[in-house]
Design an enzyme around this catalytic site. Structure first.
Site, PDB file in Angstrom:
ATOM      1  N   ASP A  16      32.750  -6.717  41.412  1.00 37.57           N
ATOM      2  CA  ASP A  16      33.101  -8.107  41.666  1.00 37.57           C
ATOM      3  C   ASP A  16      31.906  -8.812  42.280  1.00 37.57           C
ATOM      4  O   ASP A  16      31.178  -8.214  43.094  1.00 37.57           O
ATOM      5  CB  ASP A  16      34.279  -8.193  42.639  1.00 37.57           C
ATOM      6  CG  ASP A  16      35.307  -9.219  42.200  1.00 37.57           C
ATOM      7  OD1 ASP A  16      34.935 -10.164  41.480  1.00 37.57           O
ATOM      8  OD2 ASP A  16      36.485  -9.074  42.574  1.00 37.57           O
ATOM      9  N   HIS A  70      28.544 -16.929  40.197  1.00 44.33           N
ATOM     10  CA  HIS A  70      29.653 -16.396  40.990  1.00 44.33           C
ATOM     11  C   HIS A  70      29.964 -14.943  40.637  1.00 44.33           C
ATOM     12  O   HIS A  70      30.576 -14.242  41.443  1.00 44.33           O
ATOM     13  CB  HIS A  70      30.901 -17.264  40.790  1.00 44.33           C
ATOM     14  CG  HIS A  70      30.773 -18.627  41.391  1.00 44.33           C
ATOM     15  ND1 HIS A  70      31.382 -18.982  42.572  1.00 44.33           N
ATOM     16  CD2 HIS A  70      30.084 -19.727  40.989  1.00 44.33           C
ATOM     17  CE1 HIS A  70      31.088 -20.248  42.870  1.00 44.33           C
ATOM     18  NE2 HIS A  70      30.297 -20.717  41.913  1.00 44.33           N
TER      19      HIS A  70
END
Length: 456
Positions: free
Chosen positions: A365, A157
């Site tokens: 991110d 992730h």
């Protein structure tokens, strides 16, 4: 049909009542209820003595949930020490904040070994195992050591760092070798796939072909980007339902007709919160027409407070917010509202819909689902503008946003002024493009794409 077995660091609350919080939990439960299967992970509990067996709960739809506890020593070494003290900063390009110790590495390996042993007694022939995130990178190797030859898939992730950053992580070769024990290795973006392939090639461990077929450390595997998404239709409905909720009415009353800029993040050094605050300061300093006309609300609940890096971020953020409010506030206007508590996703959906700008500017991110949630929650007839960091994985998909460099806070401040002045037609056009992408590629399509690769 074969079962799906999902392994995550943490188990989300599962019950027969309301929906779970978070897109991953929604996707996991949806998949398990569709196929039947097992969800295994940490219960969230820290205990003095580990029970003889993990807790097993069985639900309808042939769903089994298996909860493992951690001891304080395991929590300190596996979770805080190696996963979040070493891997999290390294994978977010902050080697200067990375801390490493052999005891932490040993604890990380030991917990992965315990997860594997717990799984061993639950697996059935034909099961497909889907492991999530950096906490559990060695799990496939531990399962292979138990002679488990089932199809194993892994999804990261976070970002996967470029070679020169990854080389700074002690034990980097072992980490990558553990990854190649999976049959399918999923990343958020093509950029992450390229970083992984470059490491294998430059370190002469193996290669990844243009079709994603990889070979390294004596194993063959598939590498692919699977950008995670949100439950788009559900977010749209929540935003509409919350538009006239008591929470949103209170917020609008407090704004007194002013336009709202919103940021929603965990309190983390990867989110670029201090630079974001300075961008808002730039907006008020250089574009005085927006003073007393705009309010910025940053919601940033604290997490991992046991790590000293997070305490310093909070202190710095509070100092900057206080300084800017001191310089620009008036008796009836506070330019920055900094809130360190969390809100439900339903409440946030209403806040997003009430906001003229969604400010999502992480320094890096893996994806950033706040950006996607903000878009889904907008009123198509009068949508807000997404201002998005080019270093968020979401920027690879959401090119209808205003893409900015979060390190250049002056440019971000000027982009905010441009977003506030953007004509309605342009806002509608940008939003239409963004929402179309989120409808075509929602969290269900995402997880089915991974499942198809794992079943291939």
């Amino acid at each position: 049909m074969s079962r799906l077995v999902v392994v995550t660091n943490r188990i989300a609350p599962v019950g027969e009542g309301g929906p779970p919080q978070g897109g991953l939990a929604v996707a996991v439960l949806e998949a398990l209820k569709e196929h039947g299967g097992v969800w295994l992970g940490w219960s969230g509990k820290i205990v003095e003595t580990l029970p003889d067996k993990p807790r097993i709960r069985r639900y309808r739809n042939n769903l089994t949930v298996v909860e493992l506890d951690l001891t304080q020593a395991e929590y300190d070494t596996y979770y805080l020490g190696y996963a979040n003290g070493t891997l999290w900063p390294a994978f977010h390009y902050r080697l200067d904040l990375m801390e490493f110790s052999r005891p932490n590495l040993d604890g990380y390996s030991a917990v992965n070994r315990r997860f594997a042993r717990a799984l061993d007694g639950l697996l059935q022939p034909g099961d497909r195992v889907w492991v999530h995130d950096y906490h559990l990178i060695p799990l496939a190797s531990e399962l292979r050591a138990l002679d488990i030859s089932l199809r194993l898939g892994f999804f990261l992730h976070t970002p996967f760092p470029v070679t020169q950053v990854l080389l700074g992580v002690p034990w980097h070769r072992n980490l990558v070798e553990h990854l190649t024990a999976y049959d399918v290795i999923g990343f958020q973006t093509d950029r992450d796939v390229a970083a992984f392939a470059d490491y294998l090639a430059s370190e002469k461990h193996g290669q990844v072909g243009p079709d994603g077929e990889g070979e390294a450390f004596g194993r063959k595997f598939q590498v692919q980007a699977f950008p995670i998404s949100i439950e788009t239709s559900s977010m749209i409905k929540q935003a509409v339902d919350m538009e006239d909720s008591p929470q949103v009415r209170r917020l609008k009353a407090a704004l007194r007709g002013r336009r709202l800029l919103i940021g929603v993040d965990r309190l983390d050094y990867s989110k670029g919160l201090v630079r974001r605050i300075r961008a808002v300061e730039r907006l008020f300093a250089v574009h005085p027409q927006f003073r007393s006309a705009v309010t910025f609300m940053q919601i940033a609940p604290a997490t991992r407070g046991e790590l000293h890096q997070y305490a310093s971020i909070r202190s710095e953020l509070e100092q900057h917010a206080g300084r800017i409010n001191g310089a620009y506030a008036d008796y009836d206007w506070m330019p920055i509202r900094y809130i360190s508590r969390s809100y439900s996703r339903r409440t946030l959906a209403g806040f997003y819909r009430a906001s003229a700008i969604g400010l999502v500017t992480p320094l890096i991110d893996g994806m950033n689902l706040v950006a996607k949630e903000y878009v889904a929650c907008q009123d198509p007839t009068d949508p807000g503008v997404l201002v998005l960091s080019r270093f968020a994985g979401a920027a690879q998909e959401l090119d209808g946003a205003l893409i900015v460099n979060p390190y250049d806070f002056e440019a971000v401040g000027d982009a905010l002024a441009g977003a506030l002045e953007m004509p309605l037609d342009e806002r509608r056009d940008r939003h239409r493009v963004l929402l179309d992408r989120l409808k075509r590629w929602d969290v269900t399509v995402w997880r089915r794409a991974f499942e198809a690769a794992l079943a291939a």
